[in-house]
Scaffold this active site. Structure first.
Site, PDB file in Angstrom:
ATOM      1  N   LYS A 128       9.560  -1.058  -8.988  1.00  0.00           N
ATOM      2  CA  LYS A 128       8.323  -1.630  -9.750  1.00  0.00           C
ATOM      3  C   LYS A 128       7.855  -2.920  -8.987  1.00  0.00           C
ATOM      4  O   LYS A 128       8.702  -3.796  -8.406  1.00  0.00           O
ATOM      5  CB  LYS A 128       8.883  -2.344 -11.127  1.00  0.00           C
ATOM      6  CG  LYS A 128       7.628  -2.829 -12.128  1.00  0.00           C
ATOM      7  CD  LYS A 128       6.971  -2.024 -12.958  1.00  0.00           C
ATOM      8  CE  LYS A 128       5.601  -2.618 -13.285  1.00  0.00           C
ATOM      9  NZ  LYS A 128       4.502  -2.592 -12.268  1.00  0.00           N
TER      10      LYS A 128
ATOM     11  N   GLN B 254      11.106  -8.893  -4.908  1.00  0.00           N
ATOM     12  CA  GLN B 254      10.947  -8.341  -6.143  1.00  0.00           C
ATOM     13  C   GLN B 254      12.232  -7.537  -6.932  1.00  0.00           C
ATOM     14  O   GLN B 254      12.430  -7.649  -8.166  1.00  0.00           O
ATOM     15  CB  GLN B 254       9.936  -6.986  -6.011  1.00  0.00           C
ATOM     16  CG  GLN B 254       9.223  -6.637  -7.233  1.00  0.00           C
ATOM     17  CD  GLN B 254       7.907  -7.418  -7.514  1.00  0.00           C
ATOM     18  OE1 GLN B 254       7.055  -7.700  -6.861  1.00  0.00           O
ATOM     19  NE2 GLN B 254       7.878  -8.008  -8.797  1.00  0.00           N
TER      20      GLN B 254
ATOM     21  N   LYS C 266      13.840 -10.824  -8.411  1.00  0.00           N
ATOM     22  CA  LYS C 266      12.834 -11.223  -9.523  1.00  0.00           C
ATOM     23  C   LYS C 266      12.998 -10.416 -11.000  1.00  0.00           C
ATOM     24  O   LYS C 266      13.214 -10.786 -11.862  1.00  0.00           O
ATOM     25  CB  LYS C 266      11.500 -11.346  -9.110  1.00  0.00           C
ATOM     26  CG  LYS C 266      10.455 -11.731 -10.032  1.00  0.00           C
ATOM     27  CD  LYS C 266       8.839 -11.187  -9.568  1.00  0.00           C
ATOM     28  CE  LYS C 266       8.545 -11.984  -8.092  1.00  0.00           C
ATOM     29  NZ  LYS C 266       7.053 -11.682  -7.840  1.00  0.00           N
TER      30      LYS C 266
ATOM     31  N   LYS D 103       7.283  -2.552  -3.585  1.00  0.00           N
ATOM     32  CA  LYS D 103       5.778  -3.095  -3.366  1.00  0.00           C
ATOM     33  C   LYS D 103       5.136  -2.414  -2.412  1.00  0.00           C
ATOM     34  O   LYS D 103       5.664  -1.444  -1.495  1.00  0.00           O
ATOM     35  CB  LYS D 103       6.235  -4.380  -2.638  1.00  0.00           C
ATOM     36  CG  LYS D 103       5.007  -5.478  -2.622  1.00  0.00           C
ATOM     37  CD  LYS D 103       5.077  -6.405  -4.167  1.00  0.00           C
ATOM     38  CE  LYS D 103       4.113  -7.030  -4.267  1.00  0.00           C
ATOM     39  NZ  LYS D 103       4.213  -8.193  -5.404  1.00  0.00           N
TER      40      LYS D 103
ATOM     41  N   GLY E 220      -0.858  -4.903  -9.668  1.00  0.00           N
ATOM     42  CA  GLY E 220      -1.710  -5.328  -8.822  1.00  0.00           C
ATOM     43  C   GLY E 220      -0.862  -6.520  -8.195  1.00  0.00           C
ATOM     44  O   GLY E 220       0.221  -6.785  -8.380  1.00  0.00           O
ATOM     45  N   ASP E 221      -1.527  -7.017  -7.061  1.00  0.00           N
ATOM     46  CA  ASP E 221      -1.222  -8.282  -6.408  1.00  0.00           C
ATOM     47  C   ASP E 221      -2.488  -8.786  -5.660  1.00  0.00           C
ATOM     48  O   ASP E 221      -3.692  -8.427  -6.192  1.00  0.00           O
ATOM     49  CB  ASP E 221      -0.126  -7.921  -5.449  1.00  0.00           C
ATOM     50  CG  ASP E 221       0.649  -9.074  -4.777  1.00  0.00           C
ATOM     51  OD1 ASP E 221       1.675  -9.627  -5.346  1.00  0.00           O
ATOM     52  OD2 ASP E 221       0.384  -9.585  -3.569  1.00  0.00           O
TER      53      ASP E 221
ATOM     54  N   THR F 287       1.377 -14.064 -15.219  1.00  0.00           N
ATOM     55  CA  THR F 287       1.863 -14.684 -13.996  1.00  0.00           C
ATOM     56  C   THR F 287       1.740 -16.113 -14.038  1.00  0.00           C
ATOM     57  O   THR F 287       2.683 -17.044 -14.039  1.00  0.00           O
ATOM     58  CB  THR F 287       1.437 -13.947 -12.622  1.00  0.00           C
ATOM     59  OG1 THR F 287       1.567 -12.522 -12.793  1.00  0.00           O
ATOM     60  CG2 THR F 287       2.428 -14.513 -11.697  1.00  0.00           C
TER      61      THR F 287
ATOM     62  N   ASN G 230      -6.153 -14.435  -9.506  1.00  0.00           N
ATOM     63  CA  ASN G 230      -5.383 -14.275 -10.901  1.00  0.00           C
ATOM     64  C   ASN G 230      -4.469 -15.287 -11.304  1.00  0.00           C
ATOM     65  O   ASN G 230      -4.326 -15.816 -12.395  1.00  0.00           O
ATOM     66  CB  ASN G 230      -4.973 -12.719 -10.910  1.00  0.00           C
ATOM     67  CG  ASN G 230      -4.240 -12.613 -12.128  1.00  0.00           C
ATOM     68  OD1 ASN G 230      -2.987 -12.803 -12.141  1.00  0.00           O
ATOM     69  ND2 ASN G 230      -4.596 -11.939 -13.215  1.00  0.00           N
TER      70      ASN G 230
ATOM     71  N   SER H 236       4.594  -6.845 -17.201  1.00  0.00           N
ATOM     72  CA  SER H 236       4.230  -5.363 -16.711  1.00  0.00           C
ATOM     73  C   SER H 236       5.262  -4.569 -17.559  1.00  0.00           C
ATOM     74  O   SER H 236       5.226  -3.563 -17.962  1.00  0.00           O
ATOM     75  CB  SER H 236       4.391  -5.128 -15.050  1.00  0.00           C
ATOM     76  OG  SER H 236       3.137  -5.771 -14.854  1.00  0.00           O
TER      77      SER H 236
HETATM   78  P1  NDP Z   1      -5.664 -12.648  -5.977  1.00  0.00           P
HETATM   79  O1  NDP Z   1      -6.243 -11.660  -5.054  1.00  0.00           O
HETATM   80  O2  NDP Z   1      -6.459 -12.712  -7.289  1.00  0.00           O
HETATM   81  O3  NDP Z   1      -5.970 -14.364  -5.465  1.00  0.00           O
HETATM   82  C1  NDP Z   1      -5.314 -14.499  -4.413  1.00  0.00           C
HETATM   83  C2  NDP Z   1      -5.994 -16.065  -3.994  1.00  0.00           C
HETATM   84  O4  NDP Z   1      -4.940 -16.517  -2.632  1.00  0.00           O
HETATM   85  C3  NDP Z   1      -7.182 -16.190  -3.523  1.00  0.00           C
HETATM   86  O5  NDP Z   1      -7.901 -17.558  -3.854  1.00  0.00           O
HETATM   87  C4  NDP Z   1      -7.358 -16.299  -2.046  1.00  0.00           C
HETATM   88  O6  NDP Z   1      -8.350 -16.549  -1.393  1.00  0.00           O
HETATM   89  C5  NDP Z   1      -5.900 -16.897  -1.859  1.00  0.00           C
HETATM   90  N1  NDP Z   1      -5.512 -16.318  -0.451  1.00  0.00           N
HETATM   91  C6  NDP Z   1      -4.753 -15.285  -0.433  1.00  0.00           C
HETATM   92  N2  NDP Z   1      -4.489 -15.012   0.887  1.00  0.00           N
HETATM   93  C7  NDP Z   1      -4.733 -16.195   1.365  1.00  0.00           C
HETATM   94  C8  NDP Z   1      -4.452 -16.813   2.675  1.00  0.00           C
HETATM   95  N3  NDP Z   1      -3.932 -16.047   3.676  1.00  0.00           N
HETATM   96  N4  NDP Z   1      -4.924 -18.077   3.138  1.00  0.00           N
HETATM   97  C9  NDP Z   1      -5.315 -18.825   2.207  1.00  0.00           C
HETATM   98  N5  NDP Z   1      -5.683 -18.414   0.963  1.00  0.00           N
HETATM   99  C10 NDP Z   1      -5.113 -17.090   0.547  1.00  0.00           C
HETATM  100  O7  NDP Z   1      -4.085 -12.651  -5.877  1.00  0.00           O
HETATM  101  P2  NDP Z   1      -3.093 -13.149  -7.354  1.00  0.00           P
HETATM  102  O8  NDP Z   1      -3.519 -14.459  -7.645  1.00  0.00           O
HETATM  103  O9  NDP Z   1      -2.865 -11.921  -8.125  1.00  0.00           O
HETATM  104  O10 NDP Z   1      -1.792 -13.396  -6.150  1.00  0.00           O
HETATM  105  C11 NDP Z   1      -1.624 -14.791  -5.675  1.00  0.00           C
HETATM  106  C12 NDP Z   1      -0.196 -14.895  -5.267  1.00  0.00           C
HETATM  107  O11 NDP Z   1       0.633 -14.353  -6.356  1.00  0.00           O
HETATM  108  C13 NDP Z   1       0.448 -13.891  -4.331  1.00  0.00           C
HETATM  109  O12 NDP Z   1       1.516 -14.369  -3.578  1.00  0.00           O
HETATM  110  C14 NDP Z   1       1.069 -12.891  -5.104  1.00  0.00           C
HETATM  111  O13 NDP Z   1       1.899 -11.975  -4.358  1.00  0.00           O
HETATM  112  C15 NDP Z   1       1.730 -13.593  -6.328  1.00  0.00           C
HETATM  113  N6  NDP Z   1       1.980 -12.894  -7.397  1.00  0.00           N
HETATM  114  C16 NDP Z   1       1.126 -12.125  -8.156  1.00  0.00           C
HETATM  115  C17 NDP Z   1       1.343 -11.664  -9.477  1.00  0.00           C
HETATM  116  C18 NDP Z   1       0.422 -11.014 -10.197  1.00  0.00           C
HETATM  117  O14 NDP Z   1       0.774 -10.365 -11.215  1.00  0.00           O
HETATM  118  N7  NDP Z   1      -1.069 -10.853  -9.840  1.00  0.00           N
HETATM  119  C19 NDP Z   1       2.631 -11.800  -9.716  1.00  0.00           C
HETATM  120  C20 NDP Z   1       3.443 -12.424  -9.281  1.00  0.00           C
HETATM  121  C21 NDP Z   1       3.212 -13.058  -7.922  1.00  0.00           C
HETATM  122  P3  NDP Z   1      -9.552 -15.534  -0.789  1.00  0.00           P
HETATM  123  O15 NDP Z   1     -10.238 -15.117  -1.929  1.00  0.00           O
HETATM  124  O16 NDP Z   1     -10.253 -16.598   0.064  1.00  0.00           O
HETATM  125  O17 NDP Z   1      -8.648 -14.593   0.059  1.00  0.00           O
HETATM  126  O1  2IT Z   2       4.783 -10.207  -7.273  1.00  0.00           O
HETATM  127  C1  2IT Z   2       4.812  -9.680  -8.474  1.00  0.00           C
HETATM  128  O2  2IT Z   2       5.750  -9.871  -9.284  1.00  0.00           O
HETATM  129  C2  2IT Z   2       3.666  -8.764  -8.565  1.00  0.00           C
HETATM  130  N1  2IT Z   2       2.516  -8.955  -8.068  1.00  0.00           N
HETATM  131  C3  2IT Z   2       3.591  -8.282  -9.929  1.00  0.00           C
HETATM  132  C4  2IT Z   2       4.165  -6.945 -10.049  1.00  0.00           C
HETATM  133  C5  2IT Z   2       4.227  -5.952 -11.153  1.00  0.00           C
HETATM  134  O3  2IT Z   2       4.707  -4.820 -11.127  1.00  0.00           O
HETATM  135  O4  2IT Z   2       3.709  -6.303 -12.241  1.00  0.00           O
END
Ligand code: NDP
Ligand code: 2IT
Length: 443
Positions: free
Chosen positions: A87, A108, A111, A123, A162-163, A207, A238, A375
């Protein structure tokens, strides 16, 4: 004692800096564990846990709107299925390569174990850059990606979500293609689905909300709360948007957020409706927020969002976005709590600065586990062909985060590192998986 294992990891996985960083960070916590549990060493648990069960790399060809053939690389690392089906999310970002997918898959495992839900760790993703691509191009890319991935996943095998770069729109196109190829309405094969086609309420928010619930437990533990606190959130995707939303709901004020082009400071508090409009509907750069907001907001490209003075910092963008100098700036400005919404956003040097300064640090594998936990709640609803109310699902999420917080503290105490959330999360997640691996034999 763990150095030979780390040396072996370096030798077996050359050039994968983020994976080395993630494994080292775990191994650094495990000294007291191997001392107390020789059975783990005897069964080769640590060496086996650092080796993915399966790594899949595939070609993703697609045709852009101009009729040109484009080529990307797809990945799925099925890291550990001891506790349940693999997952973990899919990341679409040009920086993606095997080392990033392996670090994320490794995090993961632990976590997911901490959530207490029956999910293993995995992943995936691609070096595809969604920025500037039309909806039609995103759809064709997702369809091509799933045309290969579908043979490796399934509700009892591997359940992506997603991520970065993968949200509701992409999960829709991926699920559509999976359904078409397999001729099965197998809702539980992906999570993060839309509400009308098998998704769970609260998954979108989970998240960010979960990270703030975790930070709130830290504050409660110190007899404090979010009320009146100034908060800086990095990113504006997100996780960042929903973290900001929950901070505001708990009485805090989010005064800055960012994207890869710079950051905005808004002393009046970020207007979340406007931020969502700019980032989620118009899919524009963060400067458009400052332009539309006027007066109280300014867009900054010098330095980092961490230069903005705050009480609490929530890094919610990407790995290694907060380094030693950023940590020094935060400490100098009086920041007292750092909770990671992103995966591994703080460098090891930054974490050391926080520890030396007495800043409470909550690692991503605990603080951002609310997303994957919800999830797992989505999988539960799919398996029982049910759908739960927002209030019920959010209550489950909050209880899960409270539980993870408590487990981190109890475990840290039990292994001689009181108050150290990173040690508690690493050891707590590891022991859960290690004990189950012992029971399942050498596989
Ligand atoms: P999104 O794609 O929705 O948003 C990512 C954000 O981070 C954007 O604002 C983006 O800016 C910025 N970003 C990404 N890469 C870079 C970079 N190299 N340098 C500077 N800014 C950057 O992703 P999420 O919000 O889903 O994910 C954000 C973090 O949270 C990640 O580390 C992800 O692994 C983690 N995460 C996500 C989960 C989920 O459920 N979605 C769960 C747990 C963890 P820009 O648009 O300019 O690229
Ligand atoms: O980093 C993370 O935990 C996620 N991007 C969510 C993973 C999931 O399966 O919901």
């Amino acid at each position: 004692m763990l150095q030979p294992i780390y040396d072996e990891i370096l030798g077996r996985n050359p050039g994968e800096a983020e994976f080395h960083q993630a494994t080292r960070e775990l191994l650094d916590s495990l000294g007291p564990v191997v001392a107390r549990h020789p059975e783990y060493t005897d069964a080769g648990i640590i060496r086996r846990i650092c080796e993915p069960e399966r790594q899949i790399i595939f070609r993703v060809p697609w045709v852009d709107d101009a009729g040109q053939v484009q080529l990307n690389r797809g990945f799925r690392v099925e890291f550990n299925s001891t506790l349940g089906p693999y997952k973990g999310g899919l990341r679409f970002h040009p920086s993606v390569y095997l080392g990033i997918v392996k670090f994320l898959g490794f995090e993961q495992i632990f976590k997911n174990a901490l959530t207490g839900m029956p999910i293993g760790g995995g992943k995936g993703g691609s070096d595809f850059d969604p920025k500037g691509r039309s909806d039609a191009e995103i759809m064709r890319f997702c369809q091509s990606f799933m045309t290969e991935l579908y043979r490796h996943i399934g509700e009892y095998t591997d359940v992506p979500a997603g991520d970065i770069g993968v949200g509701g729109r992409e999960i829709g196109y991926l699920f559509g293609q999976y359904k078409r190829i397999t001729n099965r309405y197998e809702s539980g094969v992906l999570t993060g689905k839309g509400i009308s086609w098998g998704g769970s309420l609260v998954r979108t928010e989970a998240t960010g909300y979960g990270t703030v619930y975790f930070a709130n437990e830290i504050l409660k533990n110190a007899g404090d709360s979010f009320d009146g606190k100034s908060v800086v959130v990095s990113g504006s995707g997100n996780v960042a948007i929903h973290a900001a939303e929950k901070v505001a709901a708990l009485g805090g004020r989010v005064i800055a957020c960012s994207d890869s082009s710079g950051y905005v400071v808004d002393e009046a508090g970020i207007d979340l409706d406007l931020l969502k409009e700019v980032k989620e509907v118009r899919r524009e750069r963060i400067s458009a927020y400052a332009e539309a907001r006027g007066g109280s907001a300014r867009f900054v490209t010098d330095g980092a969002v961490w230069d903005v003075p705050c009480d609490i910092a929530l890094p919610c963008a990407t790995q290694n976005e907060l380094d030693e100098k950023h940590a020094v700036a935060l400490v100098g400005n009086g920041c007292a709590v750092v909770a990671e919404g992103a995966n591994m956003p703080c460098t090891p040097d930054a974490v050391r600065v926080f520890a030396d300064a007495g800043v409470t640090f909550a690692p991503g594998k605990a603080a951002n586990a609310g997303g994957v936990a919800t999830s797992a709640l989505e999988m539960q609803q799919n398996a029982s062909r049910d759908s739960w109310s927002f209030a019920h699902t959010e209550e489950r999420l909050e209880q899960i985060m409270i539980g993870i917080h408590a487990r981190c503290l109890e475990t840290a105490d039990a292994y001689g590192a009181p108050g150290n959330y990173a040690a508690g999360a690493n050891i707590g997640g590891f022991i859960k998986v290690a004990d189950a691996m012992l029971a399942l034999g050498v596989i």
